[in-house]
Motif scaffolding. Structure first.
Motif, PDB file in Angstrom:
ATOM      1  N   GLU A  30     -10.839   9.491   2.430  1.00  0.00           N
ATOM      2  CA  GLU A  30     -11.304   8.796   3.627  1.00  0.00           C
ATOM      3  C   GLU A  30     -10.524   9.206   4.874  1.00  0.00           C
ATOM      4  O   GLU A  30     -11.088   9.279   5.966  1.00  0.00           O
ATOM      5  CB  GLU A  30     -11.190   7.287   3.423  1.00  0.00           C
ATOM      6  N   GLU A  31      -9.234   9.493   4.715  1.00  0.00           N
ATOM      7  CA  GLU A  31      -8.389   9.822   5.869  1.00  0.00           C
ATOM      8  C   GLU A  31      -8.192  11.321   6.050  1.00  0.00           C
ATOM      9  O   GLU A  31      -7.440  11.752   6.925  1.00  0.00           O
ATOM     10  CB  GLU A  31      -7.038   9.111   5.729  1.00  0.00           C
ATOM     11  N   GLY A  32      -8.842  12.115   5.215  1.00  0.00           N
ATOM     12  CA  GLY A  32      -8.790  13.560   5.381  1.00  0.00           C
ATOM     13  C   GLY A  32      -7.470  14.194   5.025  1.00  0.00           C
ATOM     14  O   GLY A  32      -7.140  15.279   5.523  1.00  0.00           O
ATOM     15  N   VAL A  33      -6.694  13.553   4.150  1.00  0.00           N
ATOM     16  CA  VAL A  33      -5.419  14.118   3.690  1.00  0.00           C
ATOM     17  C   VAL A  33      -5.686  14.858   2.384  1.00  0.00           C
ATOM     18  O   VAL A  33      -6.247  14.268   1.452  1.00  0.00           O
ATOM     19  CB  VAL A  33      -4.368  13.018   3.467  1.00  0.00           C
ATOM     20  N   PRO A  34      -5.306  16.128   2.282  1.00  0.00           N
ATOM     21  CA  PRO A  34      -5.605  16.894   1.066  1.00  0.00           C
ATOM     22  C   PRO A  34      -5.127  16.191  -0.206  1.00  0.00           C
ATOM     23  O   PRO A  34      -4.037  15.623  -0.240  1.00  0.00           O
ATOM     24  CB  PRO A  34      -4.849  18.211   1.282  1.00  0.00           C
ATOM     25  N   VAL A  35      -5.970  16.222  -1.225  1.00  0.00           N
ATOM     26  CA  VAL A  35      -5.631  15.635  -2.527  1.00  0.00           C
ATOM     27  C   VAL A  35      -4.849  16.676  -3.319  1.00  0.00           C
ATOM     28  O   VAL A  35      -5.382  17.736  -3.655  1.00  0.00           O
ATOM     29  CB  VAL A  35      -6.903  15.230  -3.293  1.00  0.00           C
ATOM     30  N   CYS A  40      -5.091   5.399  -3.826  1.00  0.00           N
ATOM     31  CA  CYS A  40      -4.489   6.540  -3.134  1.00  0.00           C
ATOM     32  C   CYS A  40      -5.497   7.687  -3.035  1.00  0.00           C
ATOM     33  O   CYS A  40      -5.642   8.305  -1.977  1.00  0.00           O
ATOM     34  CB  CYS A  40      -3.243   6.981  -3.899  1.00  0.00           C
ATOM     35  N   LEU A  41      -6.196   7.965  -4.127  1.00  0.00           N
ATOM     36  CA  LEU A  41      -7.220   9.008  -4.125  1.00  0.00           C
ATOM     37  C   LEU A  41      -8.292   8.705  -3.087  1.00  0.00           C
ATOM     38  O   LEU A  41      -8.688   9.580  -2.301  1.00  0.00           O
ATOM     39  CB  LEU A  41      -7.837   9.113  -5.515  1.00  0.00           C
ATOM     40  N   ARG A  42      -8.754   7.461  -3.071  1.00  0.00           N
ATOM     41  CA  ARG A  42      -9.794   7.060  -2.127  1.00  0.00           C
ATOM     42  C   ARG A  42      -9.336   7.257  -0.692  1.00  0.00           C
ATOM     43  O   ARG A  42     -10.067   7.805   0.146  1.00  0.00           O
ATOM     44  CB  ARG A  42     -10.168   5.588  -2.370  1.00  0.00           C
ATOM     45  N   MET A  44       0.846  -1.201   0.000  1.00  0.00           N
ATOM     46  CA  MET A  44       0.000   0.000   0.000  1.00  0.00           C
ATOM     47  C   MET A  44       0.880   1.249   0.000  1.00  0.00           C
ATOM     48  O   MET A  44       1.815   1.359   0.806  1.00  0.00           O
ATOM     49  CB  MET A  44      -0.916   0.002   1.231  1.00  0.00           C
ATOM     50  N   GLN A  45       0.594   2.163  -0.917  1.00  0.00           N
ATOM     51  CA  GLN A  45       1.378   3.375  -1.039  1.00  0.00           C
ATOM     52  C   GLN A  45       1.140   4.316   0.153  1.00  0.00           C
ATOM     53  O   GLN A  45       0.019   4.431   0.657  1.00  0.00           O
ATOM     54  CB  GLN A  45       1.036   4.099  -2.339  1.00  0.00           C
ATOM     55  N   LYS A  46       2.197   4.986   0.568  1.00  0.00           N
ATOM     56  CA  LYS A  46       2.105   5.934   1.665  1.00  0.00           C
ATOM     57  C   LYS A  46       1.407   7.210   1.193  1.00  0.00           C
ATOM     58  O   LYS A  46       1.652   7.697   0.087  1.00  0.00           O
ATOM     59  CB  LYS A  46       3.505   6.266   2.181  1.00  0.00           C
ATOM     60  N   LEU A  47       0.515   7.746   2.009  1.00  0.00           N
ATOM     61  CA  LEU A  47      -0.139   9.004   1.668  1.00  0.00           C
ATOM     62  C   LEU A  47       0.784  10.163   2.019  1.00  0.00           C
ATOM     63  O   LEU A  47       1.279  10.257   3.137  1.00  0.00           O
ATOM     64  CB  LEU A  47      -1.460   9.153   2.436  1.00  0.00           C
TER      65      LEU A  47
END
Length: 264
Positions: A75-80, A69-71, A1-4
């Motif tokens: 879901e985790e509230g990290v800015p896209v 990653c977008l999803r 899984m890629q890191k956000l």
């Protein structure tokens, strides 16, 4: 899984340093032009903690990894970041992005629609959203994408119209078709004649651009029972189709006229 990665936060840190170093060098108006350029340059700068440039980080991902990653960003509230969005747009609407449109998260759905654009690969999912969603903003976004590629969307739009699903939205999409079609013209003209929503359906006829609608439009605009808003839209539609309406009309006591012109 890629890191956000919150690339926007990393950019803000760099920008803060840059602004301190260049205090007084730019006016507020100049900063408005400088900052977007700095952001684009930031996309090509290697970041040690990431091990890649922002653009390179996403370019190395598969379609499925990008969509996941977008999803997770949502879901985790990290800015896209814009870098993620631009990389997804370059992938030409991958299947994984279309699959995302089967979900229920409205923020994700809106993002997916904007990233897929007017690509035909997304059309089945788009019409599915129009059938099942109650979100007006989402429906508007889907409709805008379908209007941008209306000729390709026409078979779907006709099918939903015949089933009585979102008929006005289907007519709005069909009104943007550039290929002439007697069936589409007849639907638009019949809706104008029977719906009672004169401004909206006049605008559809104007958008479609078939001059055969002019006699009907001229007949309706000459009626004494139309209000000022209807008159304005009808006049616009007539002129858009190359026609002209010259009869003087007095709307000085019309409530819409008074409201628009700021009179009591």
């Amino acid at each position: 899984m890629q890191k956000l990665i919150d690339f926007d936060a990393l950019f803000d840190e760099k920008l803060s340093e840059f602004m301190k170093q260049n205090a007084g060098k730019y006016s507020e108006k100049q900063w408005e032009n400088v900052i977007p350029k700095l952001y684009q340059q930031f996309g090509d700068i290697p970041i040690a903690s990431v091990g890649a440039t922002p653009k390179g980080y996403y370019a190395a991902m598969s379609d499925e990894e990008l969509v996941d990653c977008l999803r997770r960003h949502v879901e985790e509230g990290v800015p896209v970041s814009d870098f993620l969005c631009r990389e997804m747009e370059k992938r030409d609407c991958p299947a994984a992005l279309v699959d995302l449109m089967q979900g229920e998260d409205e923020e994700l759905l809106l993002l997916a629609v904007n990233l897929a654009g007017a690509n035909e690969r997304a059309f089945d999912a788009y019409f599915g959203l129009l059938e099942r969603s109650d979100n007006g903003e989402l429906k508007d976004a889907v409709t805008d994408q379908l209007k941008a590629n209306a000729d390709a969307a026409k078979p779907h739009a006709l099918a939903l119209y015949e089933r009585g699903i979102e008929p006005d939205l289907m007519l709005e999409i069909l009104s943007r078709c550039t290929e002439r079609d007697d069936k589409v013209f007849s639907l638009l003209l019949d809706a104008f004649k029977t719906s009672g929503e004169i401004p909206m359906h006049a605008s559809y006829l104007a958008a479609y651009g078939d001059t055969r609608a002019l006699p009907v439009l001229l007949d309706v605009i000459d009626r004494d029972d139309i209000n000022y808003l209807e008159y304005q839209e009808l006049k616009f539609a007539i002129e858009a189709l190359g026609g002209e309406y010259t009869r003087d009309r007095d709307f000085s006591s019309d409530p819409y006229y008074l409201e628009i012109h700021g009179m009591d």
